[in-house]
Design an enzyme around this catalytic site. Structure first.
Site, mmCIF file in Angstrom:
data_model
loop_
_atom_site.group_PDB
_atom_site.id
_atom_site.type_symbol
_atom_site.label_atom_id
_atom_site.label_comp_id
_atom_site.label_asym_id
_atom_site.label_seq_id
_atom_site.Cartn_x
_atom_site.Cartn_y
_atom_site.Cartn_z
ATOM 1 N N TRP A 111 0.827 -0.984 -0.062
ATOM 2 C CA TRP A 111 0.006 -0.141 -0.034
ATOM 3 C C TRP A 111 0.708 1.220 0.000
ATOM 4 O O TRP A 111 0.454 2.177 -0.517
ATOM 5 C CB TRP A 111 -0.999 0.039 1.109
ATOM 6 N N HIS A 112 1.862 1.025 0.574
ATOM 7 C CA HIS A 112 2.979 2.373 0.881
ATOM 8 C C HIS A 112 3.717 2.610 -0.681
ATOM 9 O O HIS A 112 4.001 3.834 -0.728
ATOM 10 C CB HIS A 112 3.931 2.131 1.628
ATOM 11 N N GLY A 113 3.665 1.802 -1.670
ATOM 12 C CA GLY A 113 3.969 2.214 -3.030
ATOM 13 C C GLY A 113 4.557 0.887 -3.636
ATOM 14 O O GLY A 113 4.725 -0.210 -3.097
ATOM 15 N N PHE B 289 2.159 8.958 0.869
ATOM 16 C CA PHE B 289 1.534 7.481 0.741
ATOM 17 C C PHE B 289 -0.059 7.485 0.236
ATOM 18 O O PHE B 289 -0.797 6.915 0.586
ATOM 19 C CB PHE B 289 1.642 6.635 1.644
#
Lengths: 368, 514
Positions: B323-325, B514
């Site tokens: 989810w962070h990247g 994010f």
């Protein structure tokens, strides 16, 4: 005393004794056994917030003046500056700015002394600054001194926030034992707003203190804005603006004209926003023109590493392994690590070639 | 508009004043807050407003249609469509550049002309409001919520204190607060001022100082730093990311409190955790809870035995990392946390045999939220992290150490385990992360970056995690007896102090990206 009612505006509501008789007296406890906090009414809350803002404005009036002064030149700045100065005068009159000044002195946050750059340039023109390098130490191939692990190359990486992106990548390329690197970047700075940060003055001091030999500079993204000269506003991109910007770039280049010093100046790559990209092409053109008559300055094209095959903006380009890598940060201006790595290569190639760093590294390796 | 700026201070002063002036007219209050929130969001880029309005209208449409559908299959199909829309939106903006360039490269290799590429700007806050929208439509599908009026839902998605970087407030926590009248007599001014002040100090002073003094130099060029500097850089980053992110949410919670809205807690002294499981109960708690309810439990939770439970736990953490990247560093970070949780749990189970002591600790209660699915409720109880649930933990094994000693050993191991994970989270590449970890034991040498001030800052920030809660709460209770004007004067002076101690120009919060 009765529980406070909505919009109860009787005086003395926020006095401690007024709260003691309410549900939240100092002895009141939560279920977990903690003391309860006393609640406040909305008018008290709004009043406290506005009072906090007023106190902050008065105690930190100098910060407000700086904030207003650093806005782009124009009517908004003039109004903001007038208001901030008025507030600052009030704070000064009441000596309310003293605590902030005391803290600034305590933390060493005092403004840097300004150097008279024009006078310094005149001194340089008269040849007052002499080269003290022993001729035997000069490398005939480069015309500069030999590098060694005992006397590594003193590199200064300076500029705006782009240098913050480039600095780590450049540092990684430079051999640890043969270079000593000083990274000196200032966010939001450039050559257009000496009232915000005076680069010529700062560089003059750094040159004396650190004695850098290879200077790598990145400016531009904050420079395409109106200039102020003798109280007159020069519109960004206009002919008088170009003349003045050329002069400022020339001053920095001349300031760095010292024996045994090389200057590598970055010309900016294409930017995502076409209008901004065009303005960056203008400032880069100034760098090229000014460097053309100053052999100690070389302009290196970052576009050769960062632009797409069509010469325009590229958000991503394939890396050495063919995997696409994002070159820019979200703003389409600043560099990602991958972008900085690519750009650093062309900048470092220039420094390395002029100082024969590879030869020195080979010699250092041979000598163990 | 960043929280620690003069622009925001003026904006908030206006919002607070007008907001409380309108509090008796709830509809007007909502409209005003909605307009203020869109203004706040549009301050970055006015085009972003169109995106959040689109998300609001489409998600409200899905929620309404799902609610009206009687048949479970239709509801499920609509939910799938709604989730796809949200994930598609998130994926398009967050991963478009990465995938489009991959496609261009592939087409180029097979000799096809490369299609033109769009230049996509990642809208700020998209991850956060997408997660909130997902929770809304999923809760409606689960019949835990009925669709709220459009203006309520719109305000829920874009409410400016939590919009940009959380906490991730659930619809069931936020929407009921819009249904009741604001109470103008019970504002926690002391608590709010303390949260905002602490948040500003953590962000502007602590986080900025650590970033400049040690973290950025070390992570940018690990090869130029000695063991001690690298270690200080790693510990410094652990403190920096905590100060930065918890600072933001402290400010957000404090600001919301002042306008009369309560947000859930997001951090609870995470570096005092004595186990990895405990850490995740204390770190970014609203994301942990979100992942639990909308990922872990749908994956099967702890139903189906230990292996299934561990697989689900690992996958949840892996996807949480992603989810962070779109970067391997985040994937490894997520996998590392997942593996750590699984291994820790297995070791604890092994050490304590099959006995499981039911040590139930209710830490906080979510008003008005009750899982409809009994299996889900059971799974929730078994779930190894999440502030808002009850905890099942394996019984402590017999040991030669006292319980107190075990707790401190656990804290030491947990903190260092988490710090190793942060290296992957912060590093530009997996290679850089491994390079840092590899050099720590071997690169002995001078450490000019490690100054007494740096060591004291890191030590003090860790020590603060162990201040008893009773002490801080009782001190705040004492301060709350001071008049409101004293609060105002003290807070104003504190703002100036923070400004003077911080650097010129504030870097964006880490979690903005994010």
């Amino acid at each position: 005393m009765a529980e406070p009612q909505p919009h109860d505006r009787r005086p003395g509501r926020d006095r401690p004794h007024a709260a003691r008789s309410s549900r939240t007296s100092p002895r009141a406890r939560t279920r977990e056994g903690f003391r309860k906090r006393r609640p406040f009414r909305s008018d008290q809350t709004v009043g406290a917030a506005l009072l906090a803002l007023l106190v902050a404005c008065l105690l930190g009036s100098q910060s407000l003046v700086n904030l207003a002064a650093h806005q782009p030149f124009g009517a908004q700045r003039s109004v903001a500056l007038a208001l901030a100065n008025a507030l600052d005068r009030v704070a000064d009159g009441l000596s309310l700015d003293r605590p902030a000044k005391f803290v600034e002195q305590l933390t060493g946050r005092v403004p840097e002394d300004r150097v008279d750059v024009e006078a310094l340039l005149q001194q340089q023109a008269l040849g007052v600054t002499d080269d003290t390098t022993d001729p035997l130490d000069i490398n005939p191939a480069t015309g500069l001194r030999y590098l060694s692990t005992a006397e590594p190359l003193r590199v200064l990486l300076a500029g705006d926030s782009m240098m913050n992106d480039l600095g780590p990548s450049l540092t990684e390329l430079a051999p640890v034992t043969l270079t000593s690197i000083e990274l000196d970047y200032r966010v939001s700075s450039g050559l257009s707003r000496p009232d915000f940060f005076d680069w010529p003055s700062h560089l003059a001091q750094v040159l004396d203190a650190e004695q850098p030999e290879a200077v790598v500079l990145v400016f531009g993204p904050n420079d395409f804005q109106n200039l102020e000269v003798d109280g007159k506003i020069l519109e960004a991109g206009s002919a008088p603006w170009l003349t003045e910007y050329r002069r400022r770039v020339g001053v920095v280049m001349d300031l760095l004209h010292r024996p045994g010093v090389t200057v590598t100046w970055a010309a900016l790559p294409a930017m995502r926003d076409p209008e901004f990209s065009a303005s960056m092409a203008t400032v880069s053109g100034v760098y090229r023109n000014e460097a053309a008559s100053r052999p100690w300055v070389r302009v290196v094209e970052l576009g050769s590493a960062l632009n797409g095959p069509d010469g325009g903006y590229a958000a991503t380009l394939p890396g050495s392994d063919g995997t696409p890598a994002a070159l820019r940060q979200g703003d389409g201006i600043h560099l990602s690590r991958a972008g900085a790595d690519r750009a650093a290569v062309v900048l470092w190639d220039d420094v390395s070639e002029r100082w024969a760093v590879a030869d020195a590294a080979a010699e250092a390796a041979a000598n163990g | 508009m960043l929280f620690p700026t003069f622009t925001f201070a003026v904006f908030f002063a206006v919002v607070l004043t007008v907001g409380w002036a309108l509090h008796r007219n709830r509809a007007a209050w909502k409209l005003f807050m909605l307009a203020a929130s869109y203004f706040f969001y549009g301050f970055w880029d006015w085009r972003f407003i169109g995106l959040i309005v689109l998300s609001t209208v489409v998600n409200q449409g899905f929620a309404t249609v799902i609610d009206r559908s009687e048949r479970d299959r239709a509801r499920s199909a609509l939910l799938v469509a709604g989730v796809s829309f949200n994930l598609g939106l998130l994926g398009f903006f967050k991963y478009y550049g990465f995938f489009a360039e991959s496609m261009r490269a592939t087409m180029g290799r097979v000799g096809l002309p490369a299609p033109p590429m769009l230049q996509i700007v990642l809208p700020i806050a998209i991850s956060f409001f997408t997660f909130q929208a997902l929770s809304y439509i999923i809760d409606v599908k689960r019949r835990e919520l009925t669709p709220a009026p459009l203006i309520d839902f719109a305000l829920y998605l874009c409410f400016f204190p939590h919009l940009v970087a959380g906490p991730i407030v659930r619809a069931s926590e936020f929407l009921p607060q819009l249904q009741v009248r604001l109470d103008p007599r019970r504002i926690d001014l002391t608590g709010a001022a303390t949260l905002i002040g602490a948040g500003l100090f953590k962000k502007v002073v602590i986080s900025s100082y650590l970033a400049n003094a040690v973290v950025d130099p070390v992570f940018n060029n690990p090869g130029r730093h000695s063991s001690l500097e690298l270690l200080a850089g790693v510990y410094g980053y652990a403190i920096q990311i905590y100060a930065d992110f918890s600072g933001y949410t402290d400010i957000a919670i404090g600001i919301a409190l002042l306008v009369g809205i309560r947000f859930p807690q997001n951090f609870n002294r995470p570096y005092s955790a004595a186990s990895i499981q405990d850490f995740w109960r204390r770190w970014h708690m609203t994301l942990s809870n979100w992942l639990r309810d909308y990922l872990y439990i749908p994956l099967g939770g702890s139903r189906g035995g230990r292996n299934r439970r561990d697989r689900n736990l690992f996958l949840t953490m892996l996807l949480g990392g992603l989810w962070h990247g779109a970067a391997w560093t985040f994937v490894i970070w997520g996998a590392y946390q997942g593996a750590g949780l699984v291994v820790e749990r297995r070791l604890a189970e092994k050490a304590s045999g099959v006995q499981v002591a039911r040590r139930r600790r209710r830490i906080a209660v979510v008003p008005g939220r009750r899982p409809a699915d009994p299996d889900a409720a059971a799974a929730e109880v078994e779930y190894p992290y999440g502030l808002l649930d009850e905890l099942d933990a394996p019984a402590p094994a017999r040991s030669r150490f006292t319980e107190r000693q075990q707790r401190w050993i656990g804290r030491f191991i947990t903190f260092n385990f988490i710090c190793v994970g942060w290296v992957f989270f912060r590093a530009d590449s997996v290679g850089d992360a491994l390079h840092i970890l590899w050099r720590i034991p071997f690169a002995w040498g001078a450490a000019p970056l490690v100054t007494p001030l740096l060591a004291a800052t890191i030590a003090a920030c860790l020590a603060v995690q162990f201040i008893p809660r009773a002490l801080t709460r009782n001190v705040l209770a004492g301060l709350s007896q001071l008049p409101a004007w004293v609060h105002g004067v003290a807070f104003g002076a504190f703002l100036v102090l923070v400004d003077l101690l911080g650097p010129t120009g504030i870097a964006p919060f880490i979690y903005f990206r994010f």
